[in-house]
Design a protein around this motif. Structure first.
Motif, PDB file in Angstrom:
ATOM      1  N   ALA A  26      25.261  23.401 -29.624  1.00  0.00           N
ATOM      2  CA  ALA A  26      25.566  24.522 -28.734  1.00  0.00           C
ATOM      3  C   ALA A  26      24.481  25.591 -28.838  1.00  0.00           C
ATOM      4  CB  ALA A  26      26.934  25.110 -29.073  1.00  0.00           C
ATOM      5  N   GLY A  27      24.058  25.885 -30.061  1.00  0.00           N
ATOM      6  CA  GLY A  27      23.004  26.869 -30.265  1.00  0.00           C
ATOM      7  C   GLY A  27      21.694  26.452 -29.621  1.00  0.00           C
ATOM      8  N   TRP A  28      21.380  25.163 -29.715  1.00  0.00           N
ATOM      9  CA  TRP A  28      20.162  24.641 -29.096  1.00  0.00           C
ATOM     10  C   TRP A  28      20.208  24.831 -27.579  1.00  0.00           C
ATOM     11  CZ3 TRP A  28      15.357  23.027 -30.022  1.00  0.00           C
ATOM     12  CH2 TRP A  28      14.708  22.251 -29.074  1.00  0.00           C
ATOM     13  N   ASN A  29      21.362  24.522 -26.987  1.00  0.00           N
ATOM     14  CA  ASN A  29      21.496  24.681 -25.542  1.00  0.00           C
ATOM     15  C   ASN A  29      21.413  26.147 -25.131  1.00  0.00           C
ATOM     16  OD1 ASN A  29      22.305  22.034 -23.930  1.00  0.00           O
ATOM     17  ND2 ASN A  29      23.172  21.866 -25.977  1.00  0.00           N
ATOM     18  N   PHE A  30      22.026  27.008 -25.923  1.00  0.00           N
ATOM     19  CA  PHE A  30      21.972  28.439 -25.628  1.00  0.00           C
ATOM     20  C   PHE A  30      20.534  28.946 -25.719  1.00  0.00           C
ATOM     21  CE2 PHE A  30      22.462  32.966 -26.479  1.00  0.00           C
ATOM     22  CZ  PHE A  30      23.404  33.316 -25.528  1.00  0.00           C
ATOM     23  N   PHE A  31      19.793  28.461 -26.731  1.00  0.00           N
ATOM     24  CA  PHE A  31      18.398  28.854 -26.923  1.00  0.00           C
ATOM     25  C   PHE A  31      17.539  28.439 -25.730  1.00  0.00           C
ATOM     26  CE2 PHE A  31      14.110  27.690 -28.449  1.00  0.00           C
ATOM     27  CZ  PHE A  31      13.688  28.933 -28.931  1.00  0.00           C
ATOM     28  N   LYS A  32      17.875  27.285 -25.131  1.00  0.00           N
ATOM     29  CA  LYS A  32      17.128  26.794 -23.974  1.00  0.00           C
ATOM     30  C   LYS A  32      17.544  27.489 -22.677  1.00  0.00           C
ATOM     31  CE  LYS A  32      18.164  22.474 -24.302  1.00  0.00           C
ATOM     32  NZ  LYS A  32      18.189  21.041 -23.890  1.00  0.00           N
ATOM     33  N   GLY A  33      18.553  28.354 -22.763  1.00  0.00           N
ATOM     34  CA  GLY A  33      19.024  29.036 -21.573  1.00  0.00           C
ATOM     35  C   GLY A  33      20.140  28.299 -20.858  1.00  0.00           C
ATOM     36  N   GLU A  34      20.600  27.194 -21.444  1.00  0.00           N
ATOM     37  CA  GLU A  34      21.694  26.438 -20.844  1.00  0.00           C
ATOM     38  C   GLU A  34      23.011  26.900 -21.461  1.00  0.00           C
ATOM     39  OE1 GLU A  34      20.764  22.319 -21.362  1.00  0.00           O
ATOM     40  OE2 GLU A  34      18.920  22.437 -20.163  1.00  0.00           O
ATOM     41  N   TRP A  35      23.351  28.140 -21.174  1.00  0.00           N
ATOM     42  CA  TRP A  35      24.493  28.763 -21.832  1.00  0.00           C
ATOM     43  C   TRP A  35      25.816  28.118 -21.441  1.00  0.00           C
ATOM     44  CZ3 TRP A  35      28.041  30.912 -18.528  1.00  0.00           C
ATOM     45  CH2 TRP A  35      27.608  31.212 -17.239  1.00  0.00           C
ATOM     46  N   ARG A  36      25.879  27.560 -20.220  1.00  0.00           N
ATOM     47  CA  ARG A  36      27.121  26.890 -19.824  1.00  0.00           C
ATOM     48  C   ARG A  36      27.386  25.665 -20.699  1.00  0.00           C
ATOM     49  NH1 ARG A  36      27.411  25.692 -13.600  1.00  0.00           N
ATOM     50  NH2 ARG A  36      25.369  24.803 -14.062  1.00  0.00           N
ATOM     51  N   SER A  37      26.335  24.917 -21.008  1.00  0.00           N
ATOM     52  CA  SER A  37      26.498  23.753 -21.882  1.00  0.00           C
ATOM     53  C   SER A  37      27.020  24.182 -23.244  1.00  0.00           C
ATOM     54  CB  SER A  37      25.165  23.006 -22.035  1.00  0.00           C
ATOM     55  OG  SER A  37      24.813  22.362 -20.834  1.00  0.00           O
ATOM     56  N   ALA A  38      26.489  25.290 -23.757  1.00  0.00           N
ATOM     57  CA  ALA A  38      26.947  25.803 -25.044  1.00  0.00           C
ATOM     58  C   ALA A  38      28.426  26.182 -24.979  1.00  0.00           C
ATOM     59  CB  ALA A  38      26.103  27.004 -25.462  1.00  0.00           C
ATOM     60  N   LEU A  39      28.823  26.839 -23.906  1.00  0.00           N
ATOM     61  CA  LEU A  39      30.222  27.246 -23.758  1.00  0.00           C
ATOM     62  C   LEU A  39      31.133  26.034 -23.643  1.00  0.00           C
ATOM     63  CD1 LEU A  39      29.950  30.308 -21.332  1.00  0.00           C
ATOM     64  CD2 LEU A  39      30.398  30.330 -23.796  1.00  0.00           C
ATOM     65  N   TRP A  40      30.691  24.981 -22.968  1.00  0.00           N
ATOM     66  CA  TRP A  40      31.519  23.787 -22.830  1.00  0.00           C
ATOM     67  C   TRP A  40      31.730  23.099 -24.177  1.00  0.00           C
ATOM     68  CZ3 TRP A  40      28.104  22.450 -18.086  1.00  0.00           C
ATOM     69  CH2 TRP A  40      28.620  23.094 -16.959  1.00  0.00           C
ATOM     70  N   ILE A  41      30.708  23.138 -25.030  1.00  0.00           N
ATOM     71  CA  ILE A  41      30.874  22.576 -26.373  1.00  0.00           C
ATOM     72  C   ILE A  41      31.895  23.395 -27.160  1.00  0.00           C
ATOM     73  CG2 ILE A  41      29.728  22.253 -28.607  1.00  0.00           C
ATOM     74  CD1 ILE A  41      27.210  21.439 -27.048  1.00  0.00           C
ATOM     75  N   PHE A  42      31.784  24.700 -27.089  1.00  0.00           N
ATOM     76  CA  PHE A  42      32.761  25.540 -27.791  1.00  0.00           C
ATOM     77  C   PHE A  42      34.161  25.369 -27.200  1.00  0.00           C
ATOM     78  CE2 PHE A  42      29.036  28.075 -29.254  1.00  0.00           C
ATOM     79  CZ  PHE A  42      29.300  27.966 -30.611  1.00  0.00           C
ATOM     80  N   GLU A  43      34.244  25.095 -25.899  1.00  0.00           N
ATOM     81  CA  GLU A  43      35.539  24.825 -25.279  1.00  0.00           C
ATOM     82  C   GLU A  43      36.150  23.552 -25.877  1.00  0.00           C
ATOM     83  OE1 GLU A  43      37.468  23.942 -20.839  1.00  0.00           O
ATOM     84  OE2 GLU A  43      35.314  24.353 -21.056  1.00  0.00           O
ATOM     85  N   GLY A  44      35.297  22.541 -26.118  1.00  0.00           N
ATOM     86  CA  GLY A  44      35.777  21.314 -26.740  1.00  0.00           C
ATOM     87  C   GLY A  44      36.271  21.543 -28.158  1.00  0.00           C
ATOM     88  N   LEU A  45      35.555  22.377 -28.898  1.00  0.00           N
ATOM     89  CA  LEU A  45      35.991  22.708 -30.259  1.00  0.00           C
ATOM     90  C   LEU A  45      37.314  23.480 -30.222  1.00  0.00           C
ATOM     91  CD1 LEU A  45      32.562  23.830 -31.783  1.00  0.00           C
ATOM     92  CD2 LEU A  45      33.766  21.686 -32.219  1.00  0.00           C
ATOM     93  N   TRP A  46      37.429  24.422 -29.293  1.00  0.00           N
ATOM     94  CA  TRP A  46      38.651  25.224 -29.198  1.00  0.00           C
ATOM     95  C   TRP A  46      39.845  24.375 -28.807  1.00  0.00           C
ATOM     96  CZ3 TRP A  46      40.680  29.241 -31.151  1.00  0.00           C
ATOM     97  CH2 TRP A  46      41.778  29.869 -30.561  1.00  0.00           C
ATOM     98  N   TRP A  47      39.631  23.347 -27.965  1.00  0.00           N
ATOM     99  CA  TRP A  47      40.725  22.444 -27.583  1.00  0.00           C
ATOM    100  C   TRP A  47      41.354  21.837 -28.832  1.00  0.00           C
ATOM    101  CZ3 TRP A  47      42.265  17.509 -28.442  1.00  0.00           C
ATOM    102  CH2 TRP A  47      43.232  16.965 -27.600  1.00  0.00           C
ATOM    103  N   ASN A  48      40.549  21.478 -29.795  1.00  0.00           N
ATOM    104  CA  ASN A  48      41.069  20.872 -31.009  1.00  0.00           C
ATOM    105  C   ASN A  48      41.869  21.862 -31.852  1.00  0.00           C
ATOM    106  OD1 ASN A  48      40.088  17.905 -31.629  1.00  0.00           O
ATOM    107  ND2 ASN A  48      38.441  18.923 -30.488  1.00  0.00           N
ATOM    108  N   VAL A  49      41.539  23.128 -31.745  1.00  0.00           N
ATOM    109  CA  VAL A  49      42.321  24.150 -32.447  1.00  0.00           C
ATOM    110  C   VAL A  49      43.685  24.301 -31.773  1.00  0.00           C
ATOM    111  CG1 VAL A  49      42.458  26.591 -33.063  1.00  0.00           C
ATOM    112  CG2 VAL A  49      40.271  25.385 -33.225  1.00  0.00           C
ATOM    113  N   VAL A  50      43.661  24.424 -30.446  1.00  0.00           N
ATOM    114  CA  VAL A  50      44.895  24.627 -29.681  1.00  0.00           C
ATOM    115  C   VAL A  50      45.831  23.424 -29.815  1.00  0.00           C
ATOM    116  CG1 VAL A  50      45.844  24.929 -27.362  1.00  0.00           C
ATOM    117  CG2 VAL A  50      43.793  26.199 -28.059  1.00  0.00           C
ATOM    118  N   ASN A  51      45.250  22.218 -29.865  1.00  0.00           N
ATOM    119  CA  ASN A  51      46.048  20.997 -29.893  1.00  0.00           C
ATOM    120  C   ASN A  51      46.136  20.367 -31.287  1.00  0.00           C
ATOM    121  OD1 ASN A  51      46.648  20.197 -26.845  1.00  0.00           O
ATOM    122  ND2 ASN A  51      44.567  21.045 -26.943  1.00  0.00           N
ATOM    123  N   PHE A  52      45.950  21.184 -32.307  1.00  0.00           N
ATOM    124  CA  PHE A  52      45.912  20.674 -33.675  1.00  0.00           C
ATOM    125  C   PHE A  52      47.217  19.972 -34.066  1.00  0.00           C
ATOM    126  CE2 PHE A  52      46.438  21.276 -38.317  1.00  0.00           C
ATOM    127  CZ  PHE A  52      45.348  20.537 -38.738  1.00  0.00           C
TER     128      PHE A  52
END
Length: 359
Positions: free
Chosen positions: A276-302
Motif C-alpha cells: 500500500a505504501g509503495w502504491n501511495f508513493f507512486k501516486g496510486e493512492w486509490r490502490s493503497a486505499l483498496w488494500i487498506f479496505e481489504g485489511l479492514w474487511w478482515n477486522v470487521v468480519n473477524f
C-alpha cells in the motif's frame, strides 16, 4: 485411459462459469464436446450476463448443456458452488469460459486421478491460447510469507521445464479437475471470496483434510490472456487490490494452525502495508486505499472468520508442518517486489479477461 475402460469410466461434470462473452463461451463448449472422454455432462453457470449468453447457449446447444442462470453476478466462487449442487459427476472439471481444452484433457486427467484417491485437485498444463508454446500456469507452492510462488512464470516459453508431473500446493480453476468427495469434505469454495485466491483457499483446506494436489502435463488446456482489461475500466484494479488482500488474509487466518499463524500472519500483513505504501508513493493512492479496505474487511468480519476457522480445524488431518514440508517454498525478495509493482498482488490472476470478469 485405455478405450476398454470407457464402459466403467466415472462421470465427469464439466463446470463453466460465465459473465458475458458468448463467443468465448461457445468456443469453450465446442471444444469440450470434441474431447475424447465419453462420460461427461456440461453445466454452465451464468453470472447474470447482459449479452444474451443464456438464450444463445440454449438455442445453440439445447439440452446438451445444463444451464443455471443467476440473476446477478455472485462471483466465481458462489457460482461454482451453485453449479456443484446440480453436478452428478464423481469428478468435476472447472474451466473458465475463455479456455480451449485439448481433446485428451479429460482422458488423461481422470485416468491419473483415478489411480490415487488422495489427489483432491489436479492442475492441467495451462498454456496461452495466443502463443501455445508459452505457459499461463503450471501450479504453485505456498510461500513462506503467505503468498504463492509460481512454478513457471506466465508467458514463459515451454522448453521442457514442466514436462513431468509434480506435487503442487494449489491449482488455477481456469483448468482444474477436482475429486467431488474432496470438494464436499472441505465445503467447496468460500462464497465470501467474490474473486481471487478462492482456489488457494480451497487447496489449503484440501491439504488440511488429507488430500493432495498434482500438476499433470498431459492434461492440456489453452487459455486466453488479457483479452481486454478495458471492459472494467479501473474496476479490475479494485477487484485485485481489495479482494486479493481481503482473501489472502482471511485464508491464512482461518486455515493455519495457531503456531504457524503467529509466524506468518504478522509478516504477511506488514507486506500488504508495504505494498500500500509503495502504491501511495507512486501516486496510486486509490490502490493503497483498496488494500487498506481489504485489511479492514478482515477486522470487521473477524468473528465470521473465526467461526470458519473452527470448522476447518475440526476436519484437520494433516499438520501445517507436513504440508509446508511438501509444498512450501521461500518467497523471494525479487518476487515480492514484483508483486508490489504489478496489478497481481492478489493471487493467481494477473489480468482480467473479457467475458470472464467473474468466472
Amino acid at each position: 485411459m485405455p478405450m476398454g475402460e470407457f464402459d466403467s469410466a466415472p462421470l465427469v461434470s464439466v463446470l463453466i462459469v460465465t459473465y458475458n462473452g458468448y463467443a468465448l463461451t461457445r468456443r469453450c463448449i465446442d471444444a469440450v464436446r470434441c474431447n475424447e472422454y465419453p462420460k461427461y455432462e456440461i453445466i454452465l453457470v451464468d453470472n447474470g450476463s447482459s449479452d444474451g449468453t443464456v438464450e444463445k447457449v440454449r438455442q445453440e446447444f439445447g439440452d446438451s448443456v445444463k444451464i443455471i442462470a443467476l440473476r446477478e453476478n455472485l462471483g466465481p466462487s458462489a457460482a461454482r458452488n451453485r453449479g456443484m449442487r446440480t453436478a452428478s459427476g464423481e469428478f468435476v472439471a472447472f474451466l473458465d469460459n475463455d479456455t480451449v481444452p485439448d481433446s485428451k484433457w479429460l482422458v488423461n486427467g481422470v485416468a491419473r486421478m483415478a489411480k490415487d484417491s488422495k489427489i483432491g485437485a489436479l492442475q492441467c498444463r495451462l498454456m496461452l491460447n495466443s502463443a501455445r508454446n508459452r505457459f499461463d500456469y503450471a501450479g504453485d507452492y505456498l510461500g513462506s510469507c503467505g503468498f504463492l510462488v509460481q512454478r513457471v512464470q506466465t508467458g514463459e516459453e515451454n522448453i521442457g521445464q514442466a514436462d513431468s508431473e509434480a506435487v503442487i500446493f494449489s491449482a488455477k480453476s481456469a483448468g482444474m479437475l477436482c475429486r467431488r468427495d474432496a470438494f464436499e469434505t472441505v465445503g467447496g469454495f468460500d462464497d465470501d471470496y467474490f474473486i481471487f485466491v478462492e482456489e488457494t483457499d480451497l487447496a489449503l483446506r484440501m491439504w488440511i483434510a488429507g488430500y493432495t494436489a498434482l500438476y499433470l502435463p498431459t492434461s492440456v488446456v489453452y487459455h486466453e490472456f488479457g483479452s481486454s482489461r478495458d471492459v472494467l475500466d479501473d474496476r479490475h484494479t479494485r477487484l485485485v487490490r481489495f479482494h486479493g488482500c481481503k482473501n489472502y488474509v482471511c485464508t491464512l487466518t482461518k486455515c493455519l494452525e495457531m503456531r504457524t499463524l503467529v509466524k506468518v500472519l504478522p509478516l504477511h500483513l506488514a507486506l500488504w502495508i508495504a505494498f500500500a505504501g509503495w502504491n501511495f508513493f507512486k501516486g496510486e493512492w486509490r490502490s493503497a486505499l483498496w488494500i487498506f479496505e481489504g485489511l479492514w474487511w478482515n477486522v470487521v468480519n473477524f468473528r465470521s472468520t473465526i467461526t470458519k476457522r473452527r470448522i476447518v480445524q475440526r476436519y484437520r488431518i494433516e499438520p501445517d508442518s507436513k504440508i509446508i514440508a511438501q509444498v512450501g517454498r521461500p518467497n523471494s525478495i525479487r518476487g515480492l517486489i514484483g508483486k508490489a509493482r504489478v496489478v497481481d498482488v492478489g493471487g493467481h490472476i494477473s489480468h482480467v479477461r473479457k467475458g470472464n470478469v467473474a468466472s
